[in-house]
Design a protein around this motif. Structure first.
Motif, mmCIF file in Angstrom:
data_model
loop_
_atom_site.group_PDB
_atom_site.id
_atom_site.type_symbol
_atom_site.label_atom_id
_atom_site.label_comp_id
_atom_site.label_asym_id
_atom_site.label_seq_id
_atom_site.Cartn_x
_atom_site.Cartn_y
_atom_site.Cartn_z
ATOM 1 N N ALA A 121 13.691 -3.792 -15.440
ATOM 2 C CA ALA A 121 12.838 -3.638 -16.622
ATOM 3 C C ALA A 121 12.237 -4.974 -17.047
ATOM 4 O O ALA A 121 11.076 -5.031 -17.479
ATOM 5 N N LEU A 122 13.001 -6.049 -16.918
ATOM 6 C CA LEU A 122 12.472 -7.381 -17.229
ATOM 7 C C LEU A 122 11.334 -7.735 -16.278
ATOM 8 O O LEU A 122 10.306 -8.268 -16.696
ATOM 9 N N GLY A 123 11.499 -7.413 -15.000
ATOM 10 C CA GLY A 123 10.430 -7.648 -14.028
ATOM 11 C C GLY A 123 9.186 -6.847 -14.359
ATOM 12 O O GLY A 123 8.063 -7.353 -14.295
ATOM 13 N N GLU A 124 9.382 -5.594 -14.727
ATOM 14 C CA GLU A 124 8.241 -4.758 -15.119
ATOM 15 C C GLU A 124 7.543 -5.345 -16.339
ATOM 16 O O GLU A 124 6.308 -5.374 -16.413
ATOM 17 N N HIS A 125 8.321 -5.823 -17.287
ATOM 18 C CA HIS A 125 7.758 -6.442 -18.493
ATOM 19 C C HIS A 125 6.891 -7.653 -18.122
ATOM 20 O O HIS A 125 5.803 -7.840 -18.680
ATOM 21 N N ALA A 126 7.362 -8.460 -17.177
ATOM 22 C CA ALA A 126 6.586 -9.629 -16.743
ATOM 23 C C ALA A 126 5.268 -9.192 -16.121
ATOM 24 O O ALA A 126 4.212 -9.762 -16.413
ATOM 25 N N VAL A 127 5.303 -8.173 -15.270
ATOM 26 C CA VAL A 127 4.085 -7.689 -14.612
ATOM 27 C C VAL A 127 3.123 -7.097 -15.631
ATOM 28 O O VAL A 127 1.927 -7.406 -15.637
ATOM 29 N N MET A 128 3.631 -6.248 -16.502
ATOM 30 C CA MET A 128 2.762 -5.588 -17.480
ATOM 31 C C MET A 128 2.187 -6.586 -18.487
ATOM 32 O O MET A 128 1.051 -6.438 -18.916
ATOM 33 N N SER A 129 2.955 -7.597 -18.838
ATOM 34 C CA SER A 129 2.475 -8.616 -19.788
ATOM 35 C C SER A 129 1.366 -9.473 -19.198
ATOM 36 O O SER A 129 0.585 -10.080 -19.935
ATOM 37 N N HIS A 130 1.312 -9.540 -17.884
ATOM 38 C CA HIS A 130 0.310 -10.363 -17.199
ATOM 39 C C HIS A 130 -0.486 -9.518 -16.205
ATOM 40 O O HIS A 130 -0.874 -10.009 -15.140
ATOM 41 N N SER A 131 -0.738 -8.259 -16.546
ATOM 42 C CA SER A 131 -1.374 -7.353 -15.585
ATOM 43 C C SER A 131 -2.731 -7.841 -15.076
ATOM 44 O O SER A 131 -3.003 -7.707 -13.872
ATOM 45 N N PRO A 132 -3.613 -8.431 -15.910
ATOM 46 C CA PRO A 132 -4.878 -8.921 -15.347
ATOM 47 C C PRO A 132 -4.665 -9.996 -14.269
ATOM 48 O O PRO A 132 -5.369 -10.020 -13.254
ATOM 49 N N LEU A 133 -3.684 -10.852 -14.479
ATOM 50 C CA LEU A 133 -3.385 -11.909 -13.512
ATOM 51 C C LEU A 133 -2.888 -11.306 -12.195
ATOM 52 O O LEU A 133 -3.335 -11.698 -11.109
ATOM 53 N N PHE A 134 -1.992 -10.331 -12.274
ATOM 54 C CA PHE A 134 -1.486 -9.666 -11.073
ATOM 55 C C PHE A 134 -2.599 -8.912 -10.357
ATOM 56 O O PHE A 134 -2.700 -8.959 -9.127
ATOM 57 N N LYS A 135 -3.443 -8.216 -11.108
ATOM 58 C CA LYS A 135 -4.531 -7.445 -10.498
ATOM 59 C C LYS A 135 -5.504 -8.358 -9.758
ATOM 60 O O LYS A 135 -5.902 -8.064 -8.637
ATOM 61 N N SER A 136 -5.873 -9.473 -10.367
ATOM 62 C CA SER A 136 -6.816 -10.378 -9.707
ATOM 63 C C SER A 136 -6.176 -11.024 -8.482
ATOM 64 O O SER A 136 -6.836 -11.229 -7.461
ATOM 65 N N PHE A 137 -4.901 -11.318 -8.550
ATOM 66 C CA PHE A 137 -4.206 -11.913 -7.407
ATOM 67 C C PHE A 137 -4.104 -10.924 -6.241
ATOM 68 O O PHE A 137 -4.327 -11.276 -5.089
ATOM 69 N N LEU A 138 -3.767 -9.696 -6.543
ATOM 70 C CA LEU A 138 -3.556 -8.692 -5.499
ATOM 71 C C LEU A 138 -4.853 -8.141 -4.912
ATOM 72 O O LEU A 138 -4.834 -7.539 -3.851
ATOM 73 N N ARG A 139 -5.962 -8.370 -5.557
ATOM 74 C CA ARG A 139 -7.255 -7.904 -5.044
ATOM 75 C C ARG A 139 -7.726 -8.749 -3.858
ATOM 76 O O ARG A 139 -8.605 -8.354 -3.133
ATOM 77 N N LYS A 140 -7.187 -9.911 -3.700
ATOM 78 C CA LYS A 140 -7.642 -10.815 -2.625
ATOM 79 C C LYS A 140 -7.263 -10.303 -1.273
ATOM 80 O O LYS A 140 -6.274 -9.800 -0.976
#
Length: 140
Positions: A121-140
């Motif tokens: 749940a802590l990991g999910e919280h980190a991802v959801m709190s920074h979702s734009p950053l994760f999305k832009s990183f994973l789009r590459k």
């Protein structure tokens, strides 16, 4: 063969130290604000014969640093918060930095479902709190 810890560190150097200072500052800034520590950076790779790296190229790194996130903990149910507050004497001892061995003796390497679910749940919280950053990183 590694003769001591200094050799180990020498063999594992792949980025210039000065490139990591801003990363460390951003991680500290997040911790001070009770937020998940997530940083994206693009360091230049150093040559490293040990690992077969030519160096000179840049890599895109998204670092999620595990830390005790106050903004997450305050959203937990009271009984979970109380268990965390028990520290060494509770079922969530060492939260979130569980021991890699003997967290739950006599088992050498095991975690309870509660420990794993809370860490997840802590990991999910980190991802959801920074979702734009994760999305832009994973789009590459």
């Amino acid at each position: 063969e590694v003769s001591d810890s200094r050799d180990y560190l020498i063999y594992n150097t792949v980025f210039e130290r000065f490139e990591l200072l801003p990363v460390a500052c951003k991680l500290w800034w997040s911790e001070q604000r009770g937020m998940p520590a997530v940083v994206r950076f693009k360091p230049t790779v150093l040559p490293n014969d040990r690992w077969g790296l030519e160096g000179g190229n840049q890599v895109d790194v998204l670092l999620v640093y595990l830390l005790n996130v106050e903004g997450f903990n305050t959203k937990l149910p009271k009984h979970t918060q109380d268990e965390i507050q028990l520290g060494e004497h509770g079922s969530l001892a060492h939260w979130p930095h569980y021991k890699t061995t003997l967290q739950n003796p006599p088992e050498v390497t095991s975690y309870t479902m509660r420990q794993v679910n809370l860490l997840s749940a802590l990991g999910e919280h980190a991802v959801m709190s920074h979702s734009p950053l994760f999305k832009s990183f994973l789009r590459k």
